[in-house]
Design an enzyme around this catalytic site. Structure first.
Site, mmCIF file in Angstrom:
data_model
loop_
_atom_site.group_PDB
_atom_site.id
_atom_site.type_symbol
_atom_site.label_atom_id
_atom_site.label_comp_id
_atom_site.label_asym_id
_atom_site.label_seq_id
_atom_site.Cartn_x
_atom_site.Cartn_y
_atom_site.Cartn_z
ATOM 1 N N HIS A 12 0.830 -1.211 0.000
ATOM 2 C CA HIS A 12 0.000 0.000 0.000
ATOM 3 C C HIS A 12 0.861 1.255 0.000
ATOM 4 C CE1 HIS A 12 -2.736 2.860 2.372
ATOM 5 N NE2 HIS A 12 -3.247 2.761 1.168
ATOM 6 N N GLU A 39 0.176 -0.479 -4.671
ATOM 7 C CA GLU A 39 -0.897 0.507 -4.834
ATOM 8 C C GLU A 39 -0.253 1.879 -4.835
ATOM 9 O OE1 GLU A 39 -4.171 3.186 -3.087
ATOM 10 O OE2 GLU A 39 -2.113 2.843 -2.432
ATOM 11 N N ASP A 41 -1.303 6.397 -5.612
ATOM 12 C CA ASP A 41 -2.359 7.402 -5.739
ATOM 13 C C ASP A 41 -1.911 8.474 -6.734
ATOM 14 O OD1 ASP A 41 -4.001 6.675 -3.114
ATOM 15 O OD2 ASP A 41 -1.874 6.693 -2.602
ATOM 16 N N HIS A 54 -0.165 10.752 -2.297
ATOM 17 C CA HIS A 54 -1.454 10.444 -1.698
ATOM 18 C C HIS A 54 -2.275 11.690 -1.381
ATOM 19 C CE1 HIS A 54 -4.258 9.617 1.629
ATOM 20 N NE2 HIS A 54 -4.469 8.490 0.988
ATOM 21 N N GLU A 113 -4.843 4.237 -7.835
ATOM 22 C CA GLU A 113 -6.020 4.910 -7.281
ATOM 23 C C GLU A 113 -6.109 6.334 -7.811
ATOM 24 O OE1 GLU A 113 -6.530 5.195 -2.969
ATOM 25 O OE2 GLU A 113 -8.208 6.574 -3.293
#
Ligand code: G3P
Ligand code: CA
Length: 248
Positions: A12, A39, A41, A54, A113
């Site tokens: 993450h 993952e 962002d 993020h 994301e």
């Protein structure tokens, strides 16, 4: 329980318990742990580029301040995105999405994301993915349903996942039909709402179940044991060990 040995152990923001999130250091750490899913962002810069970070501000994870979208890519690249985490990471940089894809192509599967609620960002991210020939190595996710509607219309070849419910809200059963209506690949429930019954229901409807919000190892074990197909996790090494112990 018998299950296929392809559980998605997704670092993450990279292995973010051990290195500054969303940096090469954090992705490299994941790879060193034997983890090949990460993952990340994405946000827009002021000059229309896509960067991997993020928060919508740079304050927490760099030595700069202000909204990401008020900075050009060049300004963001000049910030130190590592020393907030530890002096050994001084010099880590905010990266463009293209840089990340280029650097890790063939080595990492990316769970991208769409974080900023900006119209067009999902499509531009898809263009970048296509540009690097990585449509087989990226799943697009978001809490923001309009981003998923956009990507389904613009880039139907990309797998998609909806992160639900936001914050600490309770589970809403209508998410399932909404996901099916949109043709999403995954539904991504917060880990603390996942039960074996919910996973079985989602699997029965053809959805991949990929969870998020793993606060500790107990929740990690509970979500895996409920039958989920994958999870984002800040400490993927702990999951590697658990999967090994389970022979999963
Ligand atoms: O896996 C999804 C998870 O990343 C959502 O939470 O706050 O880390 O973007 P957040
Ligand atoms: Ca995220």
């Amino acid at each position: 329980m018998t299950r296929p040995k392809n559980f998605m152990n997704i670092a993450h923001r990279g292995a973010s318990s051990y290195a500054p999130e969303n940096t090469f250091a954090a992705y490299d750490k994941a790879l060193a742990m034997g983890v090949d899913h990460v993952e990340l962002d994405v946000h827009y810069t002021s000059d229309g580029q896509i960067v991997v970070i993020h928060d919508d501000r740079v304050d927490r994870t760099t030595n700069g301040s202000g909204p990401v979208s008020d900075h050009t890519l060049a300004q963001l690249r000049s910030l130190d995105a590592g020393s907030w985490f530890g002096p050994e990471y001084t010099g880590e940089r905010i990266r463009s999405l293209g840089e990340v894809l280029e650097h890790y192509k063939g080595r990492l599967y990316i769970h991208l994301e769409v974080k900023a609620r900006a119209e067009g960002l999902a499509s531009r991210a898809a263009d970048t993915v296509r540009g690097y020939g990585m449509a087989d190595s990226v799943t697009v996710t978001s809490f923001w349903k309009p981003a998923l509607e956009e990507i389904r219309a613009y880039a139907p070849e990309l797998p998609t996942g909806w992160l639900v419910p936001p914050g600490q809200r309770p589970w809403d059963p209508s998410y399932v039909q909404q996901a099916l209506d949109l043709g999403l690949t995954q539904l991504c429930p917060r880990a603390d709402v996942v039960t074996p019954e919910l996973v079985a229901d989602l699997h029965g409807k053809g959805l991949v179940v990929r969870v998020w919000g793993i606060a500790d190892e107990a929740l990690m074990r509970r979500a895996f044991d409920a039958g989920a197909d994958g999870m984002t996790i800040n400490f993927p090494d702990k999951l590697v060990a658990y999967l090994k112990a389970k022979d999963a």
